[in-house]
Design a protein around this motif. Sequence first.
Motif, PDB file in Angstrom:
ATOM      1  N   ALA A  23       0.838  -1.208   0.000  1.00  0.00           N
ATOM      2  CA  ALA A  23       0.000   0.000   0.000  1.00  0.00           C
ATOM      3  C   ALA A  23       0.870   1.254   0.000  1.00  0.00           C
ATOM      4  O   ALA A  23       0.625   2.200  -0.743  1.00  0.00           O
ATOM      5  N   MET A  26       2.450   1.914  -3.408  1.00  0.00           N
ATOM      6  CA  MET A  26       1.556   1.770  -4.558  1.00  0.00           C
ATOM      7  C   MET A  26       1.773   2.851  -5.623  1.00  0.00           C
ATOM      8  O   MET A  26       1.734   2.567  -6.821  1.00  0.00           O
ATOM      9  N   LEU A  27       1.973   4.082  -5.210  1.00  0.00           N
ATOM     10  CA  LEU A  27       2.090   5.154  -6.210  1.00  0.00           C
ATOM     11  C   LEU A  27       3.529   5.464  -6.588  1.00  0.00           C
ATOM     12  O   LEU A  27       3.774   6.159  -7.577  1.00  0.00           O
ATOM     13  N   ASP A  28       4.467   4.958  -5.822  1.00  0.00           N
ATOM     14  CA  ASP A  28       5.864   5.338  -6.073  1.00  0.00           C
ATOM     15  C   ASP A  28       6.776   4.281  -5.484  1.00  0.00           C
ATOM     16  O   ASP A  28       7.058   4.276  -4.284  1.00  0.00           O
ATOM     17  N   GLY A  33       8.897   7.033  -9.052  1.00  0.00           N
ATOM     18  CA  GLY A  33       7.769   7.790  -9.585  1.00  0.00           C
ATOM     19  C   GLY A  33       6.711   6.922 -10.232  1.00  0.00           C
ATOM     20  O   GLY A  33       5.762   7.425 -10.831  1.00  0.00           O
ATOM     21  N   MET A  34       6.891   5.614 -10.120  1.00  0.00           N
ATOM     22  CA  MET A  34       5.940   4.684 -10.753  1.00  0.00           C
ATOM     23  C   MET A  34       5.443   3.664  -9.742  1.00  0.00           C
ATOM     24  O   MET A  34       6.189   3.240  -8.858  1.00  0.00           O
ATOM     25  N   SER A  35       4.196   3.237  -9.922  1.00  0.00           N
ATOM     26  CA  SER A  35       3.747   2.020  -9.267  1.00  0.00           C
ATOM     27  C   SER A  35       4.438   0.837  -9.945  1.00  0.00           C
ATOM     28  O   SER A  35       4.774   0.908 -11.132  1.00  0.00           O
ATOM     29  N   MET A  37       3.030  -1.658 -10.910  1.00  0.00           N
ATOM     30  CA  MET A  37       2.116  -2.027 -12.006  1.00  0.00           C
ATOM     31  C   MET A  37       2.379  -1.252 -13.282  1.00  0.00           C
ATOM     32  O   MET A  37       1.930  -1.656 -14.343  1.00  0.00           O
TER      33      MET A  37
END
Lengths: 363, 363
Positions: A23, A26-28, A33-35, A37
């Motif tokens: 969690a 998840m965004l970084d 700077g990337m998930s 995914m």
Amino acid sequence: MKRPYNFSAGPAALPQPVLEQAAAEMLDWHGSGMSVMEMSHRGREFGEILDQAEADLRELLAVPAHFKVLFMQGGGLGENAIVPLNLSRGGLVDFVVTGSWSGKSYKEAARYCNPALAASSEASGYTSLPPPATWRLRGGASYVHVCTNETIHGVEFQQLPDLRALGCDAPLVIDCSSHIASRPIDWSRVGLAFAGAQKNIGPAGVTLVIVRDDLLGHALPVCPSAFDYRIVADNRSMYNTPPTYGIYLAGLVFQWLKREGGVAEMERRAIERSTLVYDFIDGSGWYVNRVDRSCRSRMNLPFFLPDDRLNEPFLAGARERGLLQLKGHKSVGGMRASLYNAMPLDGARALVDYMREFAASHG
Amino acid sequence: MKRPYNFSAGPAALPQPVLEQAAAEMLDWHGSGMSVMEMSHRGREFGEILDQAEADLRELLAVPAHFKVLFMQGGGLGENAIVPLNLSRGGLVDFVVTGSWSGKSYKEAARYCNPALAASSEASGYTSLPPPATWRLRGGASYVHVCTNETIHGVEFQQLPDLRALGCDAPLVIDCSSHIASRPIDWSRVGLAFAGAQKNIGPAGVTLVIVRDDLLGHALPVCPSAFDYRIVADNRSMYNTPPTYGIYLAGLVFQWLKREGGVAEMERRAIERSTLVYDFIDGSGWYVNRVDRSCRSRMNLPFFLPDDRLNEPFLAGARERGLLQLKGHKSVGGMRASLYNAMPLDGARALVDYMREFAASHG
């Protein structure tokens, strides 16, 4: 935060620190700077994640250098076709059927080879294991298939069969989906091990295949390229886009396993947890587990109440106490408690406490 | 939080609100006490997630009732085998090869059927599309295969071929992995559409198959059960454990798409974004895109600098400005900007601003 205890047979509970890390990242991921995914599977960042996951898994399971580790898709049911597509050479394959999963493997293989039943415990309702000395193994078989933990019937091999000691030169294939990383694997007895990730090592959608080098390169012409072990191995599991996020999650689980003490510690805990519950069941005179004590699974514990009409009240009360997903598989009935690596001892204790209470008030 | 712009061709950028929701729900989905990863796929909670995802996708793409929606595993390369295993009946299949992806599909199909090249744009270096009127379609083909957006070569069909108008009764199979949900699909012209999720609709590891009912039930005997469309459809994508978390993520993307205005709005944005970048490239006299203007992809924009020695400085400067994963595919070289649904117009603007600056300082 106090989370409920989740006894699902799979997809199953994951360690809370793993979910918390996922969690948070998840965004970084690590300042990228990337998930995870959102990363190209060919990029440096995902390459690091994959390399680390493989290295950690090799360390945890002591995988020898002459085995390849493949991260694939399709799950255990996919492997029921993919294994014979790769290993059978269209020839003889011997199956030991000890429950629902090995039964499905046996049935599916007939599309690709000449499978035979070397042994079956169907007569016992899959509550026992046929002793290896009684297996009818055919000379010249391409491999022998065993499911080392039957998730539905709750039956587990306490040691791997030694085919050479039985006079058989064929490689042993083990479906270890539901107990991988809960005990060591004696690789000297194994040619190939496969496992869907969604029980002990991660989310659904990742299938782990660990295969001895000499078994690669023999796929049937009808084997899809994406499922040809040789091609997957040559492309380091990136012939097609791998399930990147699932591999990342599995990697977090591997790191957690290492921090917690590795497979030896997982085995100790599995024995402690399952013994607690089995001893309570056996001593209760009320709940019943029908599996022979010599082969009871440490991971999946099916049990029955004296009257099926008590099942729904039992499940409802369990949910109220934060004990989730205890319903048994529809083919067996009753209840099933799956106690995988991520289940703390306190979860097993809470289950036993509730079972004791429920029996006292309904017995 | 300002995130970098991620131009990866796939796995690719996801909408930030989707990632934020996934992070927030990681440990407890809707008060269930479970992560979506920890839910039994047979349970009520995941059933709701799957039903909602399918309903939203059907609404977004206006999928008719006589098509099944399947959530599978194996990606586009897996489908290159799975489609002919299910649809070819071992007979004739016609392929239109317009780039790397359709080329791979054509090659793989030979394991299962009698494929032929109905048309190819190889002579143009895959920078054009062969007009449907010139396709050499064989009577009695089981299907005709087209890749409607070539991710690597940046070529897109601006409308689907009308096979019936060409005197061909065979169903059209489209690989629409890299532009699904960026434009409507005329289902009257389509028998089957497949798409790996990892470009426009979710994480890697989920493959979407949308197939007309009459095409089910014709799998070859060597088709693995887990990849037999009839079996997958009859079991509502749960014959084997589906990639539950990936389906959940795709479902969050579908909800985001609906909130943002659906596929019509996605198409409007795709035209706006890609026109901005193509117009800049064409007007720059410095950057070059070699694809014929009639078939340039709105999703994947390959472009070249005048000198390959500028590639690394271009990429390094881009990374400094938070413009990520712009490196072209190794088979084509140069750069590639993928502008999928999740890419805001400001991302395309930032790219053009940087390209202008870089050309000015290196031109």
